[in-house]
Motif scaffolding. Sequence first.
Motif, mmCIF file in Angstrom:
data_model
loop_
_atom_site.group_PDB
_atom_site.id
_atom_site.type_symbol
_atom_site.label_atom_id
_atom_site.label_comp_id
_atom_site.label_asym_id
_atom_site.label_seq_id
_atom_site.Cartn_x
_atom_site.Cartn_y
_atom_site.Cartn_z
ATOM 1 N N GLN A 1 0.824 -1.196 0.000
ATOM 2 C CA GLN A 1 0.000 0.000 0.000
ATOM 3 C C GLN A 1 0.865 1.255 0.000
ATOM 4 O OE1 GLN A 1 -3.377 0.107 -0.265
ATOM 5 N NE2 GLN A 1 -3.082 2.320 -0.496
ATOM 6 N N LYS A 2 1.981 1.198 0.755
ATOM 7 C CA LYS A 2 2.875 2.347 0.796
ATOM 8 C C LYS A 2 3.495 2.617 -0.568
ATOM 9 C CE LYS A 2 6.778 4.257 3.394
ATOM 10 N NZ LYS A 2 7.787 3.999 4.416
ATOM 11 N N LEU A 3 3.922 1.535 -1.265
ATOM 12 C CA LEU A 3 4.476 1.697 -2.613
ATOM 13 C C LEU A 3 3.423 2.187 -3.582
ATOM 14 C CD1 LEU A 3 6.684 -1.524 -2.798
ATOM 15 C CD2 LEU A 3 7.478 0.836 -2.552
ATOM 16 N N GLU A 4 2.198 1.714 -3.367
ATOM 17 C CA GLU A 4 1.105 2.133 -4.252
ATOM 18 C C GLU A 4 0.847 3.632 -4.095
ATOM 19 O OE1 GLU A 4 -1.857 1.386 -7.112
ATOM 20 O OE2 GLU A 4 -0.365 0.008 -6.297
ATOM 21 N N ASP A 5 0.894 4.090 -2.874
ATOM 22 C CA ASP A 5 0.680 5.525 -2.653
ATOM 23 C C ASP A 5 1.820 6.354 -3.255
ATOM 24 O OD1 ASP A 5 -1.613 4.864 -1.258
ATOM 25 O OD2 ASP A 5 -0.668 4.969 0.734
ATOM 26 N N GLY A 6 3.060 5.863 -3.125
ATOM 27 C CA GLY A 6 4.192 6.586 -3.714
ATOM 28 C C GLY A 6 4.120 6.624 -5.227
ATOM 29 N N ALA A 7 3.719 5.504 -5.815
ATOM 30 C CA ALA A 7 3.586 5.457 -7.288
ATOM 31 C C ALA A 7 2.505 6.397 -7.760
ATOM 32 C CB ALA A 7 3.299 4.023 -7.726
ATOM 33 N N ASP A 8 1.399 6.495 -6.976
ATOM 34 C CA ASP A 8 0.318 7.407 -7.368
ATOM 35 C C ASP A 8 0.793 8.850 -7.326
ATOM 36 O OD1 ASP A 8 -1.400 5.286 -7.700
ATOM 37 O OD2 ASP A 8 -2.304 5.427 -5.701
ATOM 38 N N ASP B 1 12.508 10.293 -7.702
ATOM 39 C CA ASP B 1 13.599 10.338 -6.720
ATOM 40 C C ASP B 1 13.049 10.223 -5.294
ATOM 41 O OD1 ASP B 1 15.398 10.583 -8.749
ATOM 42 O OD2 ASP B 1 15.576 12.775 -8.604
ATOM 43 N N ARG B 2 11.970 10.970 -5.013
ATOM 44 C CA ARG B 2 11.371 10.890 -3.671
ATOM 45 C C ARG B 2 10.789 9.505 -3.405
ATOM 46 N NH1 ARG B 2 9.495 16.012 -5.335
ATOM 47 N NH2 ARG B 2 7.462 15.104 -5.873
ATOM 48 N N PHE B 3 10.195 8.917 -4.438
ATOM 49 C CA PHE B 3 9.622 7.579 -4.330
ATOM 50 C C PHE B 3 10.709 6.577 -3.978
ATOM 51 C CE2 PHE B 3 7.765 3.796 -6.773
ATOM 52 C CZ PHE B 3 6.993 3.384 -5.707
ATOM 53 N N ALA B 4 11.856 6.684 -4.623
ATOM 54 C CA ALA B 4 12.961 5.771 -4.371
ATOM 55 C C ALA B 4 13.530 5.970 -2.966
ATOM 56 C CB ALA B 4 14.047 5.967 -5.421
ATOM 57 N N ASP B 5 13.668 7.222 -2.527
ATOM 58 C CA ASP B 5 14.221 7.506 -1.192
ATOM 59 C C ASP B 5 13.300 6.994 -0.088
ATOM 60 O OD1 ASP B 5 16.453 8.666 -2.258
ATOM 61 O OD2 ASP B 5 15.648 10.710 -2.190
ATOM 62 N N ASN B 6 12.011 7.224 -0.235
ATOM 63 C CA ASN B 6 11.054 6.883 0.835
ATOM 64 C C ASN B 6 10.831 5.380 0.974
ATOM 65 O OD1 ASN B 6 10.704 9.599 1.376
ATOM 66 N ND2 ASN B 6 8.919 9.793 0.029
ATOM 67 N N ASN B 7 11.053 4.625 -0.112
ATOM 68 C CA ASN B 7 10.715 3.210 -0.064
ATOM 69 C C ASN B 7 11.906 2.282 -0.307
ATOM 70 O OD1 ASN B 7 7.528 3.245 -0.034
ATOM 71 N ND2 ASN B 7 8.153 4.776 -1.533
ATOM 72 N N PHE C 1 4.186 6.919 -21.125
ATOM 73 C CA PHE C 1 5.336 6.336 -20.429
ATOM 74 C C PHE C 1 4.815 5.282 -19.434
ATOM 75 C CE2 PHE C 1 6.955 10.392 -21.873
ATOM 76 C CZ PHE C 1 8.264 10.126 -22.226
ATOM 77 N N THR C 2 5.761 4.473 -18.990
ATOM 78 C CA THR C 2 5.431 3.447 -17.992
ATOM 79 C C THR C 2 6.489 3.465 -16.905
ATOM 80 O OG1 THR C 2 4.379 2.047 -19.652
ATOM 81 C CG2 THR C 2 5.007 1.002 -17.546
ATOM 82 N N MET C 3 6.012 3.567 -15.616
ATOM 83 C CA MET C 3 6.944 3.458 -14.493
ATOM 84 C C MET C 3 6.808 2.046 -13.905
ATOM 85 S SD MET C 3 7.268 5.585 -10.894
ATOM 86 C CE MET C 3 5.798 4.816 -10.223
ATOM 87 N N GLN C 4 7.946 1.401 -13.733
ATOM 88 C CA GLN C 4 7.958 0.022 -13.241
ATOM 89 C C GLN C 4 8.851 -0.074 -12.001
ATOM 90 O OE1 GLN C 4 9.037 -2.821 -16.272
ATOM 91 N NE2 GLN C 4 8.803 -4.590 -14.896
ATOM 92 N N TYR C 5 8.397 -0.886 -11.016
ATOM 93 C CA TYR C 5 9.209 -1.140 -9.813
ATOM 94 C C TYR C 5 8.885 -2.546 -9.308
ATOM 95 C CZ TYR C 5 4.816 0.130 -7.417
ATOM 96 O OH TYR C 5 3.515 0.202 -7.022
ATOM 97 N N PHE C 6 9.715 -3.048 -8.435
ATOM 98 C CA PHE C 6 9.578 -4.415 -7.931
ATOM 99 C C PHE C 6 9.343 -4.411 -6.412
ATOM 100 C CE2 PHE C 6 12.166 -4.697 -11.741
ATOM 101 C CZ PHE C 6 11.584 -5.736 -12.433
ATOM 102 N N ILE C 7 8.454 -5.301 -5.975
ATOM 103 C CA ILE C 7 8.212 -5.537 -4.536
ATOM 104 C C ILE C 7 8.889 -6.839 -4.168
ATOM 105 C CG2 ILE C 7 6.486 -5.880 -2.737
ATOM 106 C CD1 ILE C 7 4.487 -4.370 -4.459
ATOM 107 N N ASN C 8 9.894 -6.751 -3.316
ATOM 108 C CA ASN C 8 10.659 -7.919 -2.907
ATOM 109 C C ASN C 8 10.008 -8.529 -1.660
ATOM 110 O OD1 ASN C 8 12.540 -9.863 -2.548
ATOM 111 N ND2 ASN C 8 14.245 -8.499 -2.018
#
Length: 477
Positions: free
Chosen positions: A51-58, A77-83, A142-149
Amino acid sequence: MLAIKWITKIRAKISAKIFFITLALLLVFTALIYAMLLLFLPNFYYDYKKQKLEDGADQVVEASKSNSLEDVQAAMDRFADNNNISPFLLNSANQIVYIPYVMLQGNSYSTTAVTGSLAASTPETDDSTSVQKSLKINGVPFTMQYFINIQPLTDISAVLLLFAPYFLLFVVILSFISAYFFSRRTVKPLLRMNMVANKMAQLDFSEELPVKSTDEIGQLSHHLNEMARELEGTLIDLQKVNTQLEAEIAKERAQEETRKQFITAVSHELKSPIASVMGQLEAMIHRVGPYKDRDTYLKRSYETMEQMSALVQDMLEISRIDSHDFERSKTTFDLSAFLTESVAQEQWHPDASKRRIINEITPNIMIYNNQPLVEKAISNVIHNAFQYSQNDDTIAISLNESTTGWHFSIYNDAPAIPTEELDKLFDAFYRLEKSGNKETGGSGIGLFITATFLEKSSLSYKLENTKQGVAFHIWQT
């Protein structure tokens, strides 16, 4: 006292039982909490992280609405720092155009070209979940992609299992300490009850239990306090009754002793005149010596019998007022009129006609008491004053009334009575004149009857010496 025995019996059992129950409950609750952590913490953490990553992506998607690539890059950049992840931005050709804090050579790279450089930071393995977000910048997709480990989630469960023995040891120690203090706190009111109950068993009701709750212990404390108050009140009543009973018994014994002494004295007083009369009669029957003059000795015998008759009447009067059936009937009568009449009757006697009388009787003094007893007692005192005085002696009589009662006194000129014998004069058959002559010393029962009547009438009295004579006082307050 049943509550006292019950408290003493269960005190130790309750203390141990509360201790072990508290300990067991703490251990069970701790085990349940630890099991809940093992079962639900990984999934909860996963949902929370997702949920936290979802909020950052939004927020990154929201930044794309400004149609500024720089704003999107700043948001990433903020998304990467916070998560603590490495998101990357793809164009419509599936080429990476931006990775936070990674310098790309050229404007863009294909995903295949940069796979090696991203493998260390965001590897797409079996433990990872890929998430994509679509956005537009100036109409360009564009498409932003990230991974949940999810690997850290399984690590959390493993760490909890490894920490379980230490946690269990800590919980056991803490449970023992908590159970001990909780049991002591719970049993403390019972210990206080036991102490107070023991004092109650020893008839000590000085301490009262504090009632600080409305539960069973508070109710028991309240009932014990009530029982203590009732027992104390009952004990006080019993002590009062016992004191009264002891006083009654002492009084009864004193009366019995007085009665025995009185009977002994009466027997002695009657024995001599009876023997005298019998001797005189027998001598007259046989006409022995001077007893031939029957008229002279019959008169003496008759006088002796009169004295015996008066003594018997006095005895009957005392016996009557000492009986339980005697009624202390009270009436209102004129004491002043009675005193005036009694003094006048004594003055009519030829031997008393020359007494100097000082009359200070206040008229119309009405009193409420047993009239026969009061009149008999006062008439005895007046008669004694005239009998034990000589011609030209002074007799002073006074009767006064006050706000609290009345006071009667009679004085006559007479030799002083020895101080040690003043109180003895009220004993039965006690005489100052030791010869036994009835003409000069009397029978010794007059003042005894007077004192008895006055005491039965609840009147105070006193016989005292004055400078030139003797005074008798009777009063009521």
